[in-house]
Scaffold this motif. Structure first.
Motif, PDB file in Angstrom:
ATOM      1  N   ALA A 174       0.831  -1.209   0.000  1.00  8.45           N
ATOM      2  CA  ALA A 174       0.000   0.000   0.000  1.00  8.45           C
ATOM      3  C   ALA A 174       0.865   1.259   0.000  1.00  8.45           C
ATOM      4  N   VAL A 175       1.931   1.241   0.810  1.00 10.67           N
ATOM      5  CA  VAL A 175       2.833   2.397   0.883  1.00 10.67           C
ATOM      6  C   VAL A 175       3.570   2.590  -0.445  1.00 10.67           C
ATOM      7  N   VAL A 176       4.119   1.507  -0.984  1.00 11.92           N
ATOM      8  CA  VAL A 176       4.892   1.581  -2.238  1.00 11.92           C
ATOM      9  C   VAL A 176       4.007   2.048  -3.388  1.00 11.92           C
ATOM     10  N   ILE A 177       2.789   1.490  -3.487  1.00 10.17           N
ATOM     11  CA  ILE A 177       1.874   1.871  -4.570  1.00 10.17           C
ATOM     12  C   ILE A 177       1.428   3.315  -4.421  1.00 10.17           C
ATOM     13  N   PHE A 257      14.485  -8.730  11.371  1.00  9.75           N
ATOM     14  CA  PHE A 257      13.297  -7.924  11.672  1.00  9.75           C
ATOM     15  C   PHE A 257      13.661  -6.460  11.865  1.00  9.75           C
ATOM     16  N   CYS A 258      14.718  -6.186  12.639  1.00  9.99           N
ATOM     17  CA  CYS A 258      15.057  -4.783  12.919  1.00  9.99           C
ATOM     18  C   CYS A 258      15.605  -4.090  11.663  1.00  9.99           C
ATOM     19  N   ILE A 259      16.307  -4.822  10.792  1.00  6.91           N
ATOM     20  CA  ILE A 259      16.789  -4.233   9.541  1.00  6.91           C
ATOM     21  C   ILE A 259      15.610  -3.824   8.653  1.00  6.91           C
ATOM     22  N   VAL A 260      14.659  -4.753   8.474  1.00  2.00           N
ATOM     23  CA  VAL A 260      13.494  -4.477   7.624  1.00  2.00           C
ATOM     24  C   VAL A 260      12.630  -3.384   8.242  1.00  2.00           C
ATOM     25  N   LEU A 261      12.503  -3.379   9.584  1.00  2.00           N
ATOM     26  CA  LEU A 261      11.678  -2.373  10.255  1.00  2.00           C
ATOM     27  C   LEU A 261      12.210  -0.962  10.009  1.00  2.00           C
ATOM     28  N   VAL A 262      13.527  -0.791  10.035  1.00  2.00           N
ATOM     29  CA  VAL A 262      14.129   0.519   9.765  1.00  2.00           C
ATOM     30  C   VAL A 262      13.786   0.975   8.350  1.00  2.00           C
ATOM     31  N   VAL A 264      11.251  -0.029   6.434  1.00  2.00           N
ATOM     32  CA  VAL A 264       9.808   0.212   6.293  1.00  2.00           C
ATOM     33  C   VAL A 264       9.409   1.539   6.942  1.00  2.00           C
ATOM     34  N   ASN A 265       9.973   1.837   8.108  1.00  2.00           N
ATOM     35  CA  ASN A 265       9.660   3.123   8.747  1.00  2.00           C
ATOM     36  C   ASN A 265      10.128   4.297   7.884  1.00  2.00           C
ATOM     37  N   SER A 270       8.883   8.770   4.210  1.00  2.00           N
ATOM     38  CA  SER A 270       9.022   9.295   2.849  1.00  2.00           C
ATOM     39  C   SER A 270       7.650   9.521   2.218  1.00  2.00           C
ATOM     40  N   MET A 271       6.747   8.568   2.431  1.00  2.00           N
ATOM     41  CA  MET A 271       5.393   8.739   1.911  1.00  2.00           C
ATOM     42  C   MET A 271       4.715   9.940   2.561  1.00  2.00           C
TER      43      MET A 271
END
Length: 468
Positions: A174-177, A257-262, A264-265, A270-271
């Motif tokens: 949803a964020v990327v789109i 998890f913490c790498i991906v979380l950074v 994604v946040n 950015s959005m």
């Protein structure tokens, strides 16, 4: 429902609580993103960029320290003790009252927190979809909670590990789109878009003003403690980690998890910057509340596909946090208060289903109470107050891990009730008492410290101390 059917095959009663410790670590790592980013985050983080730019990212950087502590200290403890409920540690370390107190504060904070998040999301769904069918709000909430109960009541945490993965995928998509559609609407290349955001003033990350609640050091330290408390000391989040096959897998899960979380946040922020840039370019009047910006643009100004994507994203965000919370509440109550899962009291499937259904009803009732109050400031205050309940849990675990003392167990509940109250009083008077100093998230640290001091006053020498 399909995932629930597949994951519930040959599931026994213990599967509901531990997934038989067979969860692939990479699924747990990815799915935990959705659970940690609720519907509130989905709406609020992008909207808050207009007020505080990217300063929230300072908290996210602090998470990395917190997750390291979880992986290096807490996970080895939980695996060594073979815990179903992490609060069982408090019973082994201090006694029954301390144990019940920690579990009680978790139940309280999770009930209020989950109800608050579902309340906000149900409100968006009501306006976007169900008002057109003239459905009352109570039916919207009942259907939402009933669906969660139906797909979790058999497989429990095993089902949630897989559904969280799907929900996280929808949320990130949803964020990327949304970002892509705004780029398309502004007719910009990726390079010019990133330059536009960079020059807009919304992308400022670091704040060095010591009196500001957004000061880097306050936010960074707060982020570390928030991660420790709201992930490492939270039954909801840790229950997923404890479904991994081995400690090594759980630690690997925490690292990724913490790498991906950074990442994604940073995408969310950015959005958020792009939402404001888009509104300015298109001369769209900003809503009074920053939380309304993303829903307004997605549902009223973006192409129809963006509205669909937004609704999928917010539903995914709501369900990924609510379904695991419902299972964690059931687990904590069954193990911590009913004593199920011990040798003398095996887990009863019938009783577990009743408890699961009971917490569904409680969440439904609390959401309707929020609706009846109909005052944003009061509801937000209730949610904020629930956050104060994590301080005593932080104090209890810290005292247990870094000292060798036992406690006068019967007085522990008094200390744990007083600490949040004192923290709240300090927080609302900090500017007057501390020469203009404003607390941010670091009030959690103060709360935990007050609990620790109170527990220190209750200390007793433990001649038979043995590190757990």
């Amino acid at each position: 429902m399909v995932i629930s059917h597949l994951t519930s095959k040959s599931a026994d009663n213990l599967t509901f609580f531990t997934a038989n410790k067979q969860s692939p670590w990479y699924l747990v790592a990815f799915g935990m993103i959705g659970a940690s980013l609720s519907g509130v985050t989905f709406i609020s983080v992008p909207g808050e960029v207009g007020n505080t730019a990217f300063s929230y990212f300072q908290v996210v950087l602090g998470y990395l320290v917190g997750y390291f502590v979880i992986a290096a200290v807490l996970l080895p403890l939980y695996y060594r003790l073979n815990l179903i409920s992490i609060y069982t540690y408090l019973e082994q370390r201090f006694g029954t009252r301390s144990y019940k107190t920690g579990a009680f504060f978790f139940l309280l904070s999770r009930i209020v927190g989950s109800a608050f998040r579902l309340f906000l999301v149900a409100g968006v769904l009501q306006i976007a979809i169900f008002d057109a069918f003239k459905w009352p709000f109570s039916i919207t909430v009942a259907v939402t909670i009933a669906l969660i109960w139906l797909y979790t009541f058999r497989g429990g945490i095993k089902t949630i590990v897989w559904t969280d993965t799907l929900q996280t995928l929808f949320m990130i998509s949803a964020v990327v789109i949304s970002i892509y559609l705004m780029k398309d609407g502004l007719d910009m290349s990726w390079t010019s878009l990133s330059e536009k955001v960079s020059n807009s003033g919304y992308s400022k990350i670091f704040v060095w003003d010591w009196q500001s609640g957004k000061n880097f050091f306050k936010q960074f330290v707060s982020g570390a403690f928030i991660a420790i408390v709201m992930t490492g000391l939270d039954q909801d989040m840790m229950q997923k980690n404890l479904t991994c096959r081995t400690l090594k897998d759980a630690q690997k899960n925490m690292f990724w998890f913490c790498i991906v979380l950074v990442i994604v946040n940073f995408l969310f922020l950015s959005m958020g910057a792009l939402l404001y840039v888009y509104a300015e370019q298109m001369q769209i009047t900003l809503p009074q509340k920053s939380d309304d910006l993303y829903p307004m643009l997605a549902l009223q100004h973006f192409p129809a596909v963006a509205g669909v994507v937004f609704l999928l994203g917010i539903v995914a965000a709501a369900y990924s946090s609510a379904d695991s919370a419902l299972t964690a509440l059931t687990t904590s109550f069954c193990v911590d208060f009913l004593g199920l899962g011990k040798e003398e009291k095996p887990i009863s499937k019938k009783l577990r289903i009743r408890v699961h259904l009971g917490f569904s009803v409680i969440l439904f009732a609390v959401i309707l109470i929020f609706k009846a109050i109909n005052d944003d400031s009061v509801i937000t205050a209730v949610f904020t107050a629930a956050g104060y309940t994590y301080g005593p849990i932080l104090g209890l675990f810290t005292f247990g891990l870094i000292t060798k003392y036992s406690l006068k167990d019967k007085y522990v509940p008094i200390v744990c009730l007083l600490s949040p109250v004192l923290s709240y009083i300090i927080n609302i008077n900090s500017e007057a008492w501390l020469n203009g100093y404003k607390f941010g998230f670091e009030i959690l640290v103060v709360n935990g410290l007050l609990t620790f001091i109170g527990l220190f006053l209750l200390k007793e020498k433990n001649e038979n101390y043995k590190a757990l």
